[in-house]
Enzyme design. Structure first.
Site, mmCIF file in Angstrom:
data_model
loop_
_atom_site.group_PDB
_atom_site.id
_atom_site.type_symbol
_atom_site.label_atom_id
_atom_site.label_comp_id
_atom_site.label_asym_id
_atom_site.label_seq_id
_atom_site.Cartn_x
_atom_site.Cartn_y
_atom_site.Cartn_z
ATOM 1 N N GLU A 85 0.795 -1.235 0.000
ATOM 2 C CA GLU A 85 0.000 0.000 0.000
ATOM 3 C C GLU A 85 0.826 1.284 0.000
ATOM 4 O O GLU A 85 0.756 2.083 0.936
ATOM 5 C CB GLU A 85 -0.965 -0.001 1.191
ATOM 6 C CG GLU A 85 -1.903 -1.186 1.197
ATOM 7 C CD GLU A 85 -2.972 -1.086 2.294
ATOM 8 O OE1 GLU A 85 -2.905 -0.170 3.119
ATOM 9 O OE2 GLU A 85 -3.889 -1.931 2.301
ATOM 10 N N GLU A 94 -5.221 -8.926 1.000
ATOM 11 C CA GLU A 94 -5.932 -8.614 2.244
ATOM 12 C C GLU A 94 -7.413 -8.426 1.948
ATOM 13 O O GLU A 94 -7.778 -7.765 0.971
ATOM 14 C CB GLU A 94 -5.446 -7.299 2.898
ATOM 15 C CG GLU A 94 -4.038 -7.322 3.407
ATOM 16 C CD GLU A 94 -3.623 -5.992 4.053
ATOM 17 O OE1 GLU A 94 -4.506 -5.189 4.434
ATOM 18 O OE2 GLU A 94 -2.410 -5.772 4.161
HETATM 19 C C1 PNW Z 1 -4.516 -1.874 5.494
HETATM 20 N N1 PNW Z 1 -7.271 3.889 4.377
HETATM 21 O O1 PNW Z 1 -4.457 -0.567 5.988
HETATM 22 C C2 PNW Z 1 -3.180 -2.445 5.920
HETATM 23 O O2 PNW Z 1 -2.430 -3.054 4.919
HETATM 24 C C3 PNW Z 1 -3.240 -3.266 7.164
HETATM 25 O O3 PNW Z 1 -1.991 -3.228 7.804
HETATM 26 C C4 PNW Z 1 -4.372 -2.794 8.045
HETATM 27 O O4 PNW Z 1 -4.374 -3.414 9.297
HETATM 28 C C5 PNW Z 1 -5.663 -3.082 7.278
HETATM 29 O O5 PNW Z 1 -5.658 -2.481 6.003
HETATM 30 C C6 PNW Z 1 -6.924 -2.643 8.025
HETATM 31 O O6 PNW Z 1 -6.948 -1.249 8.188
HETATM 32 C C7 PNW Z 1 -5.213 0.484 5.550
HETATM 33 O O7 PNW Z 1 -7.465 4.809 5.193
HETATM 34 C C8 PNW Z 1 -5.323 1.585 6.410
HETATM 35 O O8 PNW Z 1 -7.683 3.978 3.181
HETATM 36 C C9 PNW Z 1 -6.007 2.686 6.029
HETATM 37 C C10 PNW Z 1 -6.563 2.752 4.765
HETATM 38 C C11 PNW Z 1 -6.461 1.672 3.890
HETATM 39 C C12 PNW Z 1 -5.778 0.547 4.302
#
Ligand code: PNW
Length: 469
Positions: free
Chosen positions: A172, A374
C-alpha cells in the site's frame, strides 16, 4: 478456470491458494530484541496523541517469541499460504550498511517452521516500518531511500531466497505516502502534500529497483500490493449499473487516478497519467521525476496484490477539495454510505465492489495475475464461554468470497485469497481498539482463541469453496 456454482455452492479452481496475512509491526512486539533499530512507527506511537489509547507495538501479539505456536494455529486451520512482512530495522538498524544476521535469523526460523507445516510463505518487504534513521535523513520524499530499499531487499533475498518464491515489494504505497506524509494520520505524521507526491514516486522507484534486484537474484514471483477500491458514486453502491453524471464521472476519475492509476500505470505500463502529472505539477512540481525513472519502475511483475475493504464513494462537490490525503482532487466530495451495514471501522460493506474491482483490473491490467492479499473486517467481538460468535465477520468473508468467485467466473485471473488478518493486532492509529483477526488475542495473557469465523474458514479451505445455504 474451473470456478463453478451449483445451488449456492461456490467451488474455487483446484489450484486456488487459501491463506491469511499479517504485518511485522502489527504483531511481532520484541521492539528492542536482537539488535532491532527504531522505525517510524516506534517514534509515532511513542508520541502522545498519535495513536488511540497511547498504544504501541512494543509487545503487540508477542509473535516474535510465539511464532512457533502461531504456525501451529495456521496449520490447524489448514492454511496453504501465510503472508507476513519483514521489519526493515531488524535487518538494518539504521536502514543502511551492515546486515544484522540475528534479525534475519528470526525470519529464517519462521520460514522453516512454515515449510515444515506445508505452508507457503508470502514475504512482503515493506509494510510501513521505515527505519527512523532514514526518516531523519528525509524519508521517502528523499530519492536515496529508494536505493536503500533495494539494498535491503537484496539482503533479505540473499538469506531467504533459497526457500521463498513469493515476494511482494511494497504494501500500500498510497497509504504510506498520503497518510504518512499527506494528512499525517500515519507515521511519520507529516502534513505536506508535495512531500506525499515525492514519497509516492520514490516508493515506486524503490519497487522497481527492488523488483529488478529480486529478479536478478532468481525470485520466481514478484508482486506489488495496493489498497484498491472501485471508485463509485452513491447511486452505484446499490445499483452498480447506475450511470454517473459528467461532473460525478470527473470526480470519480480524479480519485481513481490518485488511488489506482498513480501506481499501476507506471508499474505495469511505464507511464504516469497526464492528469496525475498535472496534479503533481500543482503540488510541488515534477523535478523529482527523472529521465529513466519510469523504465526502472516498469519491471515485469507476476502479481497485483489487492487489499480490498470497501469502495470509495465520491461525487462532484464544486469548490471542494476532498482532504489532505488527496492533493490535487479539487471538486470532489467523499460521501458517507448510510444505507448499507458498516464494520467497526465505519467502513460500508459492499461485496459487489470487489467483483467490480477485480473485473476492471483484469481488463485494464492484463499484464499481471491477481491475488487478494488482504480482505477482512473489524467487529466488536465478545468472548463468551470461550467462544467468539463473530457472525458479522463470517458474513463479511462469505459475501466477499462469493464476489471473488463471481469475478473468476467472469474471467478474472484471481489466484488466491489471504484473509486480513490471522490475529487481532495493532491496528495503526486505532491501536488495539479494532480487531480484524479470525483468531482472538487476549492482549493481557496473549492467549489465542479461534473465533467462529476461523472455524468457518477452516471448512471453506477444506471444501475449496463455499457450501450452499
Ligand atoms: C490496510 N485507508 O491498511 C493495511 O495493509 C493493514 O496493515 C491494516 O491493518 C488493514 O488495512 C486494516 O486497516 C489500511 O485509510 C489503512 O484507506 C487505512 C486505509 C487503507 C488501508
Amino acid at each position: 478456470r474451473g470456478a463453478t456454482l451449483t445451488e449456492g455452492r461456490a467451488d474455487f479452481p483446484a489450484d486456488f491458494v487459501w491463506g491469511a496475512a499479517t504485518a511485522s509491526y502489527q504483531i511481532e512486539g520484541a521492539a528492542k530484541e536482537d539488535g532491532r533499530g527504531l522505525s517510524i512507527w516506534d517514534t509515532f506511537s511513542g508520541t502522545p496523541g498519535k495513536v488511540a489509547g497511547g498504544d504501541t507495538g512494543d509487545v503487540a501479539c508477542d509473535h516474535y517469541f510465539r511464532y512457533a505456536d502461531d504456525v501451529r494455529l495456521m496449520s490447524d486451520l489448514g492454511l496453504a499460504a501465510y503472508r507476513f512482512s519483514v521489519a526493515w530495522p531488524r535487518i538494518q538498524a539504521d536502514g543502511t550498511g551492515l546486515v544484522n544476521s540475528r534479525g534475519l535469523d528470526f525470519y529464517s526460523r519462521l520460514v522453516d517452521k512454515l515449510l515444515e507445516a506445508g505452508i507457503t510463505p508470502y514475504v512482503t518487504l515493506y509494510h510501513w516500518d521505515l527505519p527512523q534513521a532514514l526518516e531523519d535523513a528525509g524519508g521517502w520524499p528523499e530519492r536515496d531511500t529508494a536505493y536503500r530499499f533495494a539494498d535491503y531487499a537484496r539482503a533479505v533475498h540473499a538469506r531467504l531466497g533459497d526457500r521463498v518464491q513469493h515476494w511482494t515489494t511494497l504494501n500500500e504505497p498510497w497509504v504510506a505516502a498520503f497518510l504518512g506524509y499527506g494528512n499525517g494520520v500515519h507515521a511519520p505524521g507529516r502534513r505536506e502534500p508535495a512531500a506525499a507526491f515525492r514519497a509516492a514516486h520514490h516508493l515506486l522507484l524503490g519497487h522497481g529497483l527492488a523488483a529488478r534486484a529480486l529478479r536478478e537474484a532468481g525470485a520466481e514471483e514478484i508482486g506489488l500490493a495496493l489498497n484498491l477500491s472501485p471508485v463509485i458514486t452513491p447511486a452505484q453502491v446499490g445499483d452498480p449499473a447506475a450511470v454517473a453524471s459528467l461532473e460525478d464521472a470527473e470526480a470519480v476519475g480524479r480519485i481513481d487516478t490518485l488511488l489506482t492509476r498513480q501506481f499501476l500505470d507506471p508499474a505495469l505500463r511505464g507511464e504516469y497519467p497526464a492528469e496525475l502529472l498535472a496534479m503533481i505539477e500543482r503540488n510541488g512540481g515534477l523535478a523529482h521525476i527523472r529521465d529513466g525513472d519510469l523504465e526502472i519502475i516498469n519491471q515485469p511483475i507476476e502479481v497485483i496484490g489487492i487489499n480490498y475493504y470497501n469502495p470509495c464513494v465520491v461525487e462532484s462537490g464544486p469548490g471542494q477539495a476532498a482532504d489532505e490525503a488527496w492533493p490535487g482532487s479539487e471538486d470532489v466530495r467523499f460521501c458517507s454510505v448510510d444505507d448499507v451495514p458498516a464494520t467497526a471501522m465505519g467502513w460500508p460493506i459492499v461485496p459487489n465492489g470487489l467483483s467490480r474491482l477485480l473485473v476492471r483490473l483484469a481488463d485494464d491490467y492484463p499484464e499481471a495475475g491477481l491475488v487478494i492479499t488482504e480482505n477482512g473486517a473489524a467487529f466488536e467481538d465478545v468472548v463468551e464461554d470461550g467462544r467468539v460468535h463473530d457472525v458479522g465477520r463470517t458474513g463479511y468473508l462469505d459475501h466477499h468470497l462469493r464476489a471473488v468467485h463471481a469475478a473468476i467466473a467472469d474471467g478474472a485471473d484471481v489466484r488466491g485469497y489471504l484473509v486480513w488478518s490471522l490475529l487481532d493486532n495493532f491496528e495503526w492509529a486505532y491501536g488495539y481498539g479494532r480487531r480484524f483477526g479470525i483468531v482472538h488475542v487476549d492482549f493481557d495473557t496473549q492467549r489465542r482463541l479461534f473465533k467462529d469465523s476461523a472455524l468457518w474458514y477452516r471448512e471453506v479451505i477444506k471444501q475449496n469453496g463455499l457450501r450452499g445455504n
